[in-house]
Design an enzyme around this catalytic site. Structure first.
Site, short mmCIF file in Angstrom:
data_model
loop_
_atom_site.label_atom_id
_atom_site.label_comp_id
_atom_site.label_asym_id
_atom_site.label_seq_id
_atom_site.Cartn_x
_atom_site.Cartn_y
_atom_site.Cartn_z
N GLU A 1 7.74 2.74 -5.80
CA GLU A 1 7.82 2.21 -4.43
C GLU A 1 7.90 3.34 -3.43
O GLU A 1 8.33 4.44 -3.75
CB GLU A 1 9.08 1.34 -4.30
CG GLU A 1 8.82 -0.14 -4.24
CD GLU A 1 8.21 -0.62 -2.93
OE1 GLU A 1 7.60 0.17 -2.19
OE2 GLU A 1 8.33 -1.82 -2.66
N ASP A 2 7.52 3.03 -2.21
CA ASP A 2 7.67 4.01 -1.13
C ASP A 2 9.11 4.10 -0.65
O ASP A 2 9.66 5.19 -0.50
CB ASP A 2 6.73 3.69 0.04
CG ASP A 2 6.82 2.22 0.48
OD1 ASP A 2 7.61 1.43 -0.09
OD2 ASP A 2 6.07 1.86 1.42
N LYS B 1 17.13 3.86 1.72
CA LYS B 1 18.02 3.73 2.89
C LYS B 1 19.21 2.90 2.44
O LYS B 1 19.24 1.69 2.66
CB LYS B 1 17.30 2.98 4.01
CG LYS B 1 16.25 3.73 4.76
CD LYS B 1 15.91 2.93 6.03
CE LYS B 1 14.44 2.96 6.33
NZ LYS B 1 14.07 2.06 7.44
N ARG C 1 0.05 6.32 7.66
CA ARG C 1 0.20 6.41 6.19
C ARG C 1 -0.27 7.76 5.68
O ARG C 1 0.20 8.26 4.67
CB ARG C 1 -0.63 5.31 5.50
CG ARG C 1 -0.09 3.91 5.68
CD ARG C 1 -0.81 2.97 4.73
NE ARG C 1 -0.65 1.57 5.09
CZ ARG C 1 0.39 0.81 4.76
NH1 ARG C 1 1.36 1.30 4.06
NH2 ARG C 1 0.44 -0.46 5.13
N PHE D 1 13.50 4.25 11.16
CA PHE D 1 12.18 3.80 10.70
C PHE D 1 11.28 5.01 10.48
O PHE D 1 11.03 5.79 11.40
CB PHE D 1 11.55 2.83 11.70
CG PHE D 1 10.44 2.05 11.07
CD1 PHE D 1 10.71 0.93 10.30
CD2 PHE D 1 9.12 2.46 11.21
CE1 PHE D 1 9.68 0.23 9.67
CE2 PHE D 1 8.08 1.77 10.59
CZ PHE D 1 8.37 0.65 9.83
N LYS E 1 0.83 -1.19 0.00
CA LYS E 1 0.00 0.00 0.00
C LYS E 1 0.87 1.25 0.00
O LYS E 1 0.44 2.34 -0.36
CB LYS E 1 -0.88 0.03 1.27
CG LYS E 1 -1.78 -1.16 1.43
CD LYS E 1 -2.40 -1.16 2.84
CE LYS E 1 -3.21 -2.43 3.04
NZ LYS E 1 -3.48 -2.71 4.44
N GLY E 2 2.12 1.08 0.45
CA GLY E 2 2.99 2.22 0.71
C GLY E 2 3.23 3.14 -0.48
O GLY E 2 3.35 4.35 -0.32
N ASP F 1 3.87 3.11 6.73
CA ASP F 1 3.17 2.88 7.99
C ASP F 1 4.06 2.32 9.09
O ASP F 1 5.11 1.74 8.83
CB ASP F 1 2.03 1.88 7.78
CG ASP F 1 2.56 0.45 7.62
OD1 ASP F 1 3.36 0.22 6.69
OD2 ASP F 1 2.20 -0.42 8.43
N ASP G 1 14.73 -0.61 1.17
CA ASP G 1 15.39 -0.83 2.45
C ASP G 1 16.45 -1.92 2.24
O ASP G 1 17.52 -1.65 1.72
CB ASP G 1 14.29 -1.22 3.45
CG ASP G 1 14.77 -1.35 4.87
OD1 ASP G 1 15.64 -0.60 5.29
OD2 ASP G 1 14.24 -2.23 5.59
P1 IMP Z 1 12.90 -4.27 1.63
O1 IMP Z 1 12.50 -5.53 0.96
O2 IMP Z 1 13.65 -4.54 2.90
O3 IMP Z 1 13.62 -3.29 0.75
O4 IMP Z 1 11.57 -3.64 2.18
C1 IMP Z 1 10.85 -2.73 1.51
C2 IMP Z 1 9.52 -2.53 2.18
O5 IMP Z 1 9.65 -2.55 3.61
C3 IMP Z 1 8.98 -1.17 1.87
O6 IMP Z 1 8.23 -1.19 0.67
C4 IMP Z 1 8.14 -0.86 3.08
O7 IMP Z 1 6.86 -1.40 2.94
C5 IMP Z 1 8.88 -1.54 4.22
N1 IMP Z 1 9.76 -0.62 4.95
C6 IMP Z 1 11.11 -0.57 4.90
N2 IMP Z 1 11.60 0.41 5.67
C7 IMP Z 1 10.53 1.03 6.19
C8 IMP Z 1 10.38 2.19 7.06
O8 IMP Z 1 11.33 2.86 7.51
N3 IMP Z 1 9.10 2.53 7.37
C9 IMP Z 1 8.01 1.86 6.90
N4 IMP Z 1 8.11 0.79 6.09
C10 IMP Z 1 9.35 0.39 5.74
MG MG Z 2 6.45 -0.95 -0.03
#
Ligand code: IMP
Ligand code: MG
Length: 174
Positions: A97-98, A129, A163, A150, A41-42, A157, A101
């Protein structure tokens, strides 16, 4: 224990940056049509704002994958919860994407989407990040690189809350 939110990026800063990315995409895709794929949803708040600022023809679609539970740590498990409605064949795709990470979600998603016959698949994220990266992913458009904290707001969220904040904030537990 109640958390508090500290502003990291104001609404004005985020809006200004989205306009810049919209301008860049409009230039890069001049004479073409772009197909925005929102990761729910992000990514939804960012995608809507971005789409409004792109001046070439735009179509949109949504997909949902699960990688996070109610916690602040990535599980590393990626599952398609809702797939796209339309084919990607012969389209110029931009995944919106939001946040990137660890990169696990995106790495899996991009591989999968690239096998579906699009002309090209690029990645646009509001936040990055880089310190947290576990899997290498190439990001084509980045809103902001942020420290390893975070964050919430603008679609992001904490336990499904925040959100709707029109800015990006850091969650503090003190
Ligand atoms: P990744 O697979 O670790 O890159 O995760 C990506 C997803 O994790 C993002 O699309 C978010 O939904 C969630 N996420 C990662 N970091 C944060 C944060 O700081 N706040 C909220 N959601 C996060
Ligand atoms: Mg996401």
């Amino acid at each position: 224990m109640a958390e508090r939110i500290e502003v990291l990026l104001t609404e004005e800063e985020v809006d200004r940056r989205i306009q810049e990315i919209g301008d860049q995409i409009s230039k890069d895709y001049a004479g073409k049509q772009v197909h925005l794929v929102c990761v729910l949803k992000g990514g939804s708040f960012f995608m809507c704002e971005l789409a409004k600022r792109i001046t070439v023809p735009v179509s949109i679609d949504f997909m949902s994958v699960s990688s996070y539970g109610g916690d602040t740590k990535s599980s590393g498990v990626v599952r398609i919860v809702k797939d796209l409605d339309e084919s990607l064949k012969d389209k110029h795709v931009i995944v919106v994407e939001d946040i990137v990470d660890s990169g696990r979600t995106l790495s899996y998603l991009l591989d999968m989407l690239r096998s579906r016959g699009a002309l090209d698949v690029r990645l646009c994220t509001l936040l990055d990040k880089p310190d947290r990266r576990v899997v290498d992913v190439k990001v084509d458009y980045t809103g902001f690189e942020i420290p390893d904290e975070f964050v919430v707001g603008y679609g992001l969220d904490y336990d499904q809350k925040y959100r709707n904040l029109p800015y990006i904030g850091v969650v503090k537990f003190d």
